[in-house]
Design a protein around this motif. Structure first.
Motif, short mmCIF file in Angstrom:
data_model
loop_
_atom_site.label_atom_id
_atom_site.label_comp_id
_atom_site.label_asym_id
_atom_site.label_seq_id
_atom_site.Cartn_x
_atom_site.Cartn_y
_atom_site.Cartn_z
N LEU A 285 0.83 -1.21 0.00
CA LEU A 285 0.00 0.00 0.00
C LEU A 285 0.86 1.26 0.00
N ARG A 286 0.45 2.23 -0.79
CA ARG A 286 1.14 3.50 -0.76
C ARG A 286 0.14 4.63 -0.99
N GLY A 287 0.56 5.81 -0.57
CA GLY A 287 -0.25 6.99 -0.79
C GLY A 287 0.17 7.67 -2.08
N VAL A 288 -0.79 8.15 -2.83
CA VAL A 288 -0.49 8.83 -4.09
C VAL A 288 -0.06 10.26 -3.79
N TRP A 289 1.07 10.66 -4.36
CA TRP A 289 1.54 12.04 -4.23
C TRP A 289 1.11 12.82 -5.47
N SER B 79 5.68 22.28 7.42
CA SER B 79 7.13 22.44 7.54
C SER B 79 7.89 21.12 7.49
N TYR B 80 7.18 19.99 7.44
CA TYR B 80 7.83 18.67 7.42
C TYR B 80 8.53 18.44 6.09
N GLY B 81 9.65 17.76 6.14
CA GLY B 81 10.39 17.48 4.92
C GLY B 81 9.58 16.73 3.89
N GLY B 82 8.73 15.80 4.34
CA GLY B 82 7.95 14.98 3.42
C GLY B 82 6.90 15.73 2.64
N ILE B 83 6.55 16.95 3.07
CA ILE B 83 5.56 17.75 2.36
C ILE B 83 6.22 18.57 1.26
N ASN B 84 7.53 18.68 1.28
CA ASN B 84 8.23 19.32 0.17
C ASN B 84 7.91 18.55 -1.11
N ASP C 39 9.34 6.86 -1.87
CA ASP C 39 8.62 5.85 -2.65
C ASP C 39 7.12 5.87 -2.32
N ASN C 40 6.74 6.67 -1.32
CA ASN C 40 5.33 6.92 -0.96
C ASN C 40 4.62 5.72 -0.33
N ARG D 92 5.97 9.14 3.69
CA ARG D 92 6.93 10.13 3.23
C ARG D 92 7.79 10.66 4.38
N SER D 93 8.24 9.75 5.23
CA SER D 93 8.95 10.15 6.43
C SER D 93 10.31 9.49 6.61
N GLU D 94 10.70 8.62 5.67
CA GLU D 94 11.99 7.94 5.81
C GLU D 94 13.12 8.97 5.70
#
Length: 281
Positions: free
Chosen positions: A80-84, A124-129, A135-136, A188-190
């Motif tokens: 499972l992954r989230g679509v970006w 402000s989180y890196g994963g939201i950049n 890989d989501n 999106r947090s690795e």
């Protein structure tokens, strides 16, 4: 004061956010005030401003709105992954910026954007950049919300559809059995400083909802639905079928133990709020 502006009656508690300037206060601003706030806070290339998103509905407690959905997809191996959203470059206020936005997401007519997730400091989180390298995949976190996850996964393992195969019978002793099987995790947090918390449910109800709804048909898959798991009140992390939720009539809902906000994961609504700008890099 309306009933929706109170804590559930059983708690005997009143809202204490009046006068607080922050995510919860800004989120309550309607469409009229949104333009003024947007013009004052817009950072070049950072998004923000009046935003429409699809979310699991807030049905009680002090939270001002629902928690935003993350579209789900399943890869060829069943992970499972989230679509970006689509990453692209455009001109904003005379500056070339990178954004993540998909218009008419999978033919649903909905514009899906990272502005959906720009609240509670997540902006402000890196994963939201938009350009964050990920890989989501949805991955199990260090403190899973459910016992079955602790028995199945190690931290960082990807969530897999096979591990939800008993979703029609699963129970943790709270509420109705067989309503669906949940998992908590991160997205999106690795290798990032901050963790983006998510929650996923597989349920027959999700499949039924998606049959006649273009957005849900596009954003769910095989009965899986997911959302950014940050309470829109004061940013705590709620849980589906949480211990103690029955006291507030939320045994079959997503319940935030901090201040008794309640969300219905099987009611998806469109919500308007003021997204905070993503910090300029």
């Amino acid at each position: 004061m309306s009933e929706r502006d109170k804590y559930p009656a059983e708690s005997g508690r009143r809202r204490f956010v009046k006068g607080v300037v922050g995510g919860a206060a800004l989120a309550g601003v309607g469409a009229t005030g949104a333009a003024a706030i947007n013009s004052a806070t817009q950072a070049s290339g950072a998004g923000g401003g009046s935003t429409q998103a699809y979310a699991i509905e807030n049905t009680d407690g002090p939270a001002p709105r629902g928690m935003p959905q993350i579209p789900v997809e399943i890869d060829d191996e069943g992970y499972l992954r989230g679509v970006w959203p689509e990453v692209k470059t455009e001109q904003q206020q005379g500056v070339q910026v990178t954004i993540a936005e998909t218009e008419d997401f999978k033919g649903s007519g909905v514009t899906y954007s990272t502005d959906w997730f720009q609240f509670c400091g997540v902006e402000s989180y890196g994963g939201i950049n938009p350009e964050y390298d990920s890989d989501n995949y949805f991955r199990s976190g260090s403190s899973p919300g459910y016992e079955w996850q602790s028995e199945t996964y190690s931290e960082g393992d990807r969530l897999h559809v096979d591990d939800f195969s008993d979703y029609q019978d699963w129970t943790n002793g709270v509420g109705t059995e067989g309503l669906g099987k949940p998992a908590t995790g991160r997205w999106r947090s690795e290798d990032a400083e901050d963790v983006i918390p998510i929650q996923v449910i597989k349920s027959d109800r999700v499949q039924e909802m998606a049959q006649n709804d273009p957005w849900l048909e596009a954003s769910t898959e095989e009965g899986f639905i997911a959302w950014l798991n940050k309470c829109t009140h004061f940013c705590c992390v709620p849980q589906f079928k949480a211990e103690g939720s029955a006291k507030f009539g939320a045994e079959d809902d997503v319940y935030c133990q901090c201040h008794q906000s309640i969300y219905d994961p099987f009611s998806i609504v469109q919500t308007l709020f003021v997204a905070r700008p993503r910090p300029t890099e």
